[in-house]
Design a protein around this motif. Structure first.
Motif, PDB file in Angstrom:
ATOM      1  N   LEU A  42      19.509  11.102   8.434  1.00  0.00           N
ATOM      2  CA  LEU A  42      19.054  12.036   7.398  1.00  0.00           C
ATOM      3  C   LEU A  42      18.251  11.273   6.356  1.00  0.00           C
ATOM      4  O   LEU A  42      18.796  10.735   5.393  1.00  0.00           O
ATOM      5  CB  LEU A  42      20.234  12.746   6.741  1.00  0.00           C
ATOM      6  N   THR A  43      16.945  11.229   6.569  1.00  0.00           N
ATOM      7  CA  THR A  43      16.058  10.495   5.677  1.00  0.00           C
ATOM      8  C   THR A  43      14.650  10.994   5.903  1.00  0.00           C
ATOM      9  O   THR A  43      14.393  11.791   6.804  1.00  0.00           O
ATOM     10  CB  THR A  43      16.150   8.969   5.944  1.00  0.00           C
ATOM     11  N   PHE A  44      13.725  10.509   5.070  1.00  0.00           N
ATOM     12  CA  PHE A  44      12.311  10.771   5.340  1.00  0.00           C
ATOM     13  C   PHE A  44      11.931   9.972   6.582  1.00  0.00           C
ATOM     14  O   PHE A  44      12.473   8.896   6.828  1.00  0.00           O
ATOM     15  CB  PHE A  44      11.477  10.359   4.121  1.00  0.00           C
ATOM     16  N   VAL A  45      11.003  10.498   7.330  1.00  0.00           N
ATOM     17  CA  VAL A  45      10.652   9.940   8.631  1.00  0.00           C
ATOM     18  C   VAL A  45      10.250   8.456   8.588  1.00  0.00           C
ATOM     19  O   VAL A  45      10.474   7.710   9.549  1.00  0.00           O
ATOM     20  CB  VAL A  45       9.539  10.807   9.284  1.00  0.00           C
ATOM     21  N   SER A  46       9.699   8.003   7.459  1.00  0.00           N
ATOM     22  CA  SER A  46       9.221   6.623   7.344  1.00  0.00           C
ATOM     23  C   SER A  46      10.271   5.576   7.656  1.00  0.00           C
ATOM     24  O   SER A  46       9.952   4.511   8.180  1.00  0.00           O
ATOM     25  CB  SER A  46       8.783   6.337   5.908  1.00  0.00           C
ATOM     26  N   THR A  47      11.507   5.854   7.261  1.00  0.00           N
ATOM     27  CA  THR A  47      12.571   4.870   7.456  1.00  0.00           C
ATOM     28  C   THR A  47      12.642   4.485   8.931  1.00  0.00           C
ATOM     29  O   THR A  47      12.728   3.302   9.287  1.00  0.00           O
ATOM     30  CB  THR A  47      13.930   5.478   7.021  1.00  0.00           C
ATOM     31  N   PHE A  92      10.387  -0.055  -1.999  1.00  0.00           N
ATOM     32  CA  PHE A  92      10.130   1.051  -2.930  1.00  0.00           C
ATOM     33  C   PHE A  92       8.826   1.751  -2.572  1.00  0.00           C
ATOM     34  O   PHE A  92       7.897   1.117  -2.073  1.00  0.00           O
ATOM     35  CB  PHE A  92      10.027   0.531  -4.370  1.00  0.00           C
ATOM     36  N   SER A  93       8.768   3.035  -2.867  1.00  0.00           N
ATOM     37  CA  SER A  93       7.540   3.813  -2.716  1.00  0.00           C
ATOM     38  C   SER A  93       7.090   4.283  -4.092  1.00  0.00           C
ATOM     39  O   SER A  93       7.922   4.628  -4.932  1.00  0.00           O
ATOM     40  CB  SER A  93       7.810   5.040  -1.839  1.00  0.00           C
ATOM     41  N   PHE A  94       5.789   4.296  -4.307  1.00  0.00           N
ATOM     42  CA  PHE A  94       5.240   4.868  -5.538  1.00  0.00           C
ATOM     43  C   PHE A  94       4.408   6.118  -5.243  1.00  0.00           C
ATOM     44  O   PHE A  94       3.443   6.422  -5.948  1.00  0.00           O
ATOM     45  CB  PHE A  94       4.404   3.821  -6.299  1.00  0.00           C
ATOM     46  N   ALA A 149       0.790  -1.234   0.000  1.00  0.00           N
ATOM     47  CA  ALA A 149       0.000   0.000   0.000  1.00  0.00           C
ATOM     48  C   ALA A 149       0.822   1.285   0.000  1.00  0.00           C
ATOM     49  O   ALA A 149       0.319   2.339  -0.358  1.00  0.00           O
ATOM     50  CB  ALA A 149      -0.955  -0.007   1.186  1.00  0.00           C
ATOM     51  N   SER A 150       2.088   1.222   0.424  1.00  0.00           N
ATOM     52  CA  SER A 150       2.926   2.430   0.458  1.00  0.00           C
ATOM     53  C   SER A 150       4.383   2.024   0.653  1.00  0.00           C
ATOM     54  O   SER A 150       4.681   0.868   0.983  1.00  0.00           O
ATOM     55  CB  SER A 150       2.507   3.347   1.620  1.00  0.00           C
ATOM     56  N   GLY A 151       5.258   3.002   0.498  1.00  0.00           N
ATOM     57  CA  GLY A 151       6.677   2.754   0.766  1.00  0.00           C
ATOM     58  C   GLY A 151       6.921   2.483   2.244  1.00  0.00           C
ATOM     59  O   GLY A 151       7.770   1.658   2.599  1.00  0.00           O
ATOM     60  N   THR A 152       6.187   3.185   3.085  1.00  0.00           N
ATOM     61  CA  THR A 152       6.318   2.953   4.523  1.00  0.00           C
ATOM     62  C   THR A 152       5.966   1.507   4.856  1.00  0.00           C
ATOM     63  O   THR A 152       6.687   0.820   5.577  1.00  0.00           O
ATOM     64  CB  THR A 152       5.381   3.907   5.302  1.00  0.00           C
ATOM     65  N   ASP A 153       4.844   1.049   4.302  1.00  0.00           N
ATOM     66  CA  ASP A 153       4.448  -0.344   4.543  1.00  0.00           C
ATOM     67  C   ASP A 153       5.456  -1.321   3.953  1.00  0.00           C
ATOM     68  O   ASP A 153       5.675  -2.401   4.512  1.00  0.00           O
ATOM     69  CB  ASP A 153       3.066  -0.624   3.943  1.00  0.00           C
ATOM     70  N   SER A 167       5.169  11.743  -6.419  1.00  0.00           N
ATOM     71  CA  SER A 167       6.334  12.504  -6.891  1.00  0.00           C
ATOM     72  C   SER A 167       7.617  11.684  -6.966  1.00  0.00           C
ATOM     73  O   SER A 167       8.664  12.209  -7.346  1.00  0.00           O
ATOM     74  CB  SER A 167       6.557  13.721  -6.000  1.00  0.00           C
ATOM     75  N   LYS A 168       7.565  10.403  -6.613  1.00  0.00           N
ATOM     76  CA  LYS A 168       8.774   9.579  -6.716  1.00  0.00           C
ATOM     77  C   LYS A 168       9.116   9.332  -8.193  1.00  0.00           C
ATOM     78  O   LYS A 168       8.279   9.573  -9.073  1.00  0.00           O
ATOM     79  CB  LYS A 168       8.563   8.242  -5.980  1.00  0.00           C
ATOM     80  N   ASN A 169      10.302   8.827  -8.480  1.00  0.00           N
ATOM     81  CA  ASN A 169      10.697   8.629  -9.888  1.00  0.00           C
ATOM     82  C   ASN A 169       9.681   7.757 -10.634  1.00  0.00           C
ATOM     83  O   ASN A 169       9.433   7.977 -11.812  1.00  0.00           O
ATOM     84  CB  ASN A 169      12.094   8.008  -9.983  1.00  0.00           C
ATOM     85  N   GLU A 225      17.059  -2.469   2.036  1.00  0.00           N
ATOM     86  CA  GLU A 225      17.379  -1.193   1.394  1.00  0.00           C
ATOM     87  C   GLU A 225      16.128  -0.325   1.286  1.00  0.00           C
ATOM     88  O   GLU A 225      15.104  -0.793   0.788  1.00  0.00           O
ATOM     89  CB  GLU A 225      17.923  -1.429  -0.022  1.00  0.00           C
ATOM     90  N   ASP A 226      16.248   0.912   1.712  1.00  0.00           N
ATOM     91  CA  ASP A 226      15.179   1.871   1.469  1.00  0.00           C
ATOM     92  C   ASP A 226      15.485   2.526   0.120  1.00  0.00           C
ATOM     93  O   ASP A 226      16.297   3.447   0.019  1.00  0.00           O
ATOM     94  CB  ASP A 226      15.112   2.906   2.588  1.00  0.00           C
ATOM     95  N   ALA A 227      14.832   1.994  -0.919  1.00  0.00           N
ATOM     96  CA  ALA A 227      15.064   2.468  -2.290  1.00  0.00           C
ATOM     97  C   ALA A 227      13.918   3.357  -2.759  1.00  0.00           C
ATOM     98  O   ALA A 227      13.697   3.517  -3.968  1.00  0.00           O
ATOM     99  CB  ALA A 227      15.254   1.273  -3.217  1.00  0.00           C
ATOM    100  N   ALA A 228      13.222   3.970  -1.821  1.00  0.00           N
ATOM    101  CA  ALA A 228      12.035   4.778  -2.143  1.00  0.00           C
ATOM    102  C   ALA A 228      12.350   5.952  -3.068  1.00  0.00           C
ATOM    103  O   ALA A 228      11.462   6.470  -3.734  1.00  0.00           O
ATOM    104  CB  ALA A 228      11.391   5.294  -0.858  1.00  0.00           C
ATOM    105  N   GLN A 229      13.624   6.366  -3.090  1.00  0.00           N
ATOM    106  CA  GLN A 229      14.002   7.503  -3.941  1.00  0.00           C
ATOM    107  C   GLN A 229      14.898   7.067  -5.100  1.00  0.00           C
ATOM    108  O   GLN A 229      15.493   7.916  -5.753  1.00  0.00           O
ATOM    109  CB  GLN A 229      14.721   8.570  -3.093  1.00  0.00           C
ATOM    110  N   ALA A 230      15.010   5.766  -5.329  1.00  0.00           N
ATOM    111  CA  ALA A 230      16.079   5.328  -6.236  1.00  0.00           C
ATOM    112  C   ALA A 230      15.685   4.243  -7.225  1.00  0.00           C
ATOM    113  O   ALA A 230      16.519   3.427  -7.613  1.00  0.00           O
ATOM    114  CB  ALA A 230      17.284   4.878  -5.403  1.00  0.00           C
TER     115      ALA A 230
HETATM  116  C1  LIG Z   1       8.870   8.434   0.236  1.00  0.00           C
HETATM  117  C2  LIG Z   1       9.791   7.732   1.145  1.00  0.00           C
HETATM  118  C3  LIG Z   1       9.365   6.692   2.000  1.00  0.00           C
HETATM  119  C4  LIG Z   1       7.934   6.378   2.254  1.00  0.00           C
HETATM  120  O1  LIG Z   1       7.140   6.152   1.212  1.00  0.00           O
HETATM  121  P1  LIG Z   1       5.537   6.365   1.286  1.00  0.00           P
HETATM  122  O2  LIG Z   1       5.096   5.718   0.047  1.00  0.00           O
HETATM  123  O3  LIG Z   1       5.293   7.820   1.356  1.00  0.00           O
HETATM  124  O4  LIG Z   1       5.052   5.655   2.512  1.00  0.00           O
HETATM  125  C5  LIG Z   1      10.319   6.023   2.739  1.00  0.00           C
HETATM  126  N1  LIG Z   1      11.617   6.352   2.681  1.00  0.00           N
HETATM  127  C6  LIG Z   1      12.062   7.344   1.905  1.00  0.00           C
HETATM  128  C7  LIG Z   1      13.526   7.636   1.887  1.00  0.00           C
HETATM  129  C8  LIG Z   1      11.163   8.071   1.130  1.00  0.00           C
HETATM  130  O5  LIG Z   1      11.628   9.081   0.380  1.00  0.00           O
END
Ligand SMILES: *Cc1c(COP(=O)(O)O)cnc(C)c1O
Length: 398
Positions: free
Chosen positions: A88-93, A200-202, A62-66, A205-207, A176-181
């Motif tokens: 230094l990351t988005f809070v989800s990590t 991965f996150s979709f 459902a999300s990158g966080t999940d 605004s992600k790639n 790996e948190d590849a949400a931006q990569a």
């Molecule tokens: C966007 C992002 C997430 C979370 O993704 P969501 O889909 O918004 O839950 C996690 N880690 C990083 C580094 C992100 O940029």
């Protein structure tokens, strides 16, 4: 005077206007079929995304966080465990680690790549852990170190050789948190595929962005993939009402999957357009000594989710750009352990100096695949004009 044209930080509408017909027909197809959660469309996307990542399995969630939460759960990370990650990351990590009940240990960043500093990771294992008789790595306080969670920040791969070497040596999982990569390479291999699992996150605004929330976990391990499929769907066994573990409701829906399937075909081209735009910025801004352009690590191929410059006098620069209609962003103004929500972790200021300095100095300037050369020139002229008012001096970037 109000600027007559705005240069946005990202522009999602251009993309829709370019591929709108394909998106519309994908949406229509799902509505006609009316199979909305999981199903054929999601399975097809999972196969195509796994293929893109050059990995065996992708599990839509459902999300990158999940994706992060599920990857940790599927690996058995939980209470009594410690996960090492970057401040230094988005809070989800960080939220994902705490969500599964584990402790988080922060390792400061490398100030050039903004990614977790492999040297400090090595020092952590050497100095702050001990090995029990059965080979488990524990912190001095008796928590099991069970995973490392590097983030490929801004689209630039972390130092995977050294992280994976530590993982092997100490038998610790890597997520790996590849949400931006999406699509970035480290020494010729896609990120997300080095560790036990990649998240991965979709987010739009992600790639690779959906028209809503979405995410995926990728892995080469078939058992892990099966656990992930069950965990995302309330711990079900297949489609039966038999629930074998406590899971989550975290499924990718068919509308998002259908849209992502269309966009995935363009991702490689969009990433190349981002790289080209980045090279142009590098050239136009490289001569200025009061800002620093991104430092790219050897062997990595960034996908420039963001183009992040640094300035000691960031707020002055940001205001100068804003007054000319150039939108910017700050990723991120506060290291996660210093966020109000995480005061309870007891992290004091000055403990992660490289992250704190970066948080004060980083500035994301407009970056999206369709950005025009002319727009980039306007941005760079504004930065150059601002810089010409600054005294020239030897700058040190920490
Ligand atoms: C966007 C992002 C997430 C979370 O993704 P969501 O889909 O918004 O839950 C996690 N880690 C990083 C580094 C992100 O940029």
């Amino acid at each position: 005077m109000r600027p007559s044209t705005i240069i946005p930080l990202v522009d999602l509408k251009i993309q829709y206007h370019q591929i709108g017909l394909e998106i519309d027909s994908a949406i229509h197809r799902v509505l006609e079929r009316s199979e909305f959660i999981l199903g054929d469309e999601v399975e097809a996307f999972e196969e195509e995304f796994a293929c893109f990542c050059e990995v065996k399995h992708a599990v839509g969630v459902a999300s990158g966080t999940d994706a992060l939460v599920l990857a940790l759960l599927a690996l058995g990370v939980g209470p009594g465990h410690v996960v090492l990650t970057t401040p230094l990351t988005f809070v989800s990590t960080v939220a994902a680690v705490l969500r599964v009940g584990a402790h988080v240990e922060f390792i400061d960043i490398d100030p050039v790549s903004y990614n977790i500093d492999a040297t400090q990771l090595e020092e952590f294992f050497a100095v702050r852990t001990k090995q029990t008789t059965d080979g488990v790595i524990e912190t001095r306080t008796g928590y099991r170190v069970s995973a490392m969670l590097p983030v490929h920040l801004y689209g630039q791969p972390a130092d995977m050789d050294r992280i994976c070497a530590l993982a092997q040596r100490y038998r610790i999982a890597v997520v790996e948190d590849a949400a931006q990569a999406h699509g970035a390479h480290y020494k010729g291999r896609r990120v997300g595929t080095f560790g036990a699992a990649g998240a991965f996150s979709f987010y739009p605004s992600k790639n690779l962005g959906a028209c809503g929330d979405g995410g995926a976990v990728v892995t080469n391990d078939p058992d892990l993939a099966a656990r992930l499929r069950s965990l995302r769907n309330q711990g079900r066994r297949g489609n039966k009402y038999e629930h074998v573990v406590e899971g989550l409701n975290s499924r990718l829906d068919a509308l998002q999957a259908a849209i992502l399937r269309v966009k995935l075909r363009y991702l490689e081209g969009w990433n190349e357009a981002r790289r080209e735009a980045a090279r142009r910025y590098d050239t136009l801004l490289g001569g200025l000594d009061c800002i620093r352009t991104p430092g790219i690590s050897a062997g990595t191929d960034s996908v420039y989710h963001l183009y992040v410059i640094r300035a000691h006098e960031r707020s002055s620069l940001q205001q100068a750009l804003e007054s000319r209609g150039i939108r910017t962003g700050i990723h991120y103004p506060i290291p996660v352990p210093l966020q109000p929500a995480y005061r309870h972790l007891g992290i004091a200021e000055e403990m992660y100096p490289a992250s704190e300095t970066a948080a004060r100095e980083v500035l994301s300037i407009p970056m999206f695949p369709e950005i025009q050369e002319e727009q980039q020139r306007v941005v760079c002229q504004a930065i150059t004009a601002w810089a010409s008012d600054r005294p020239s001096m030897g700058r040190v970037w920490r």
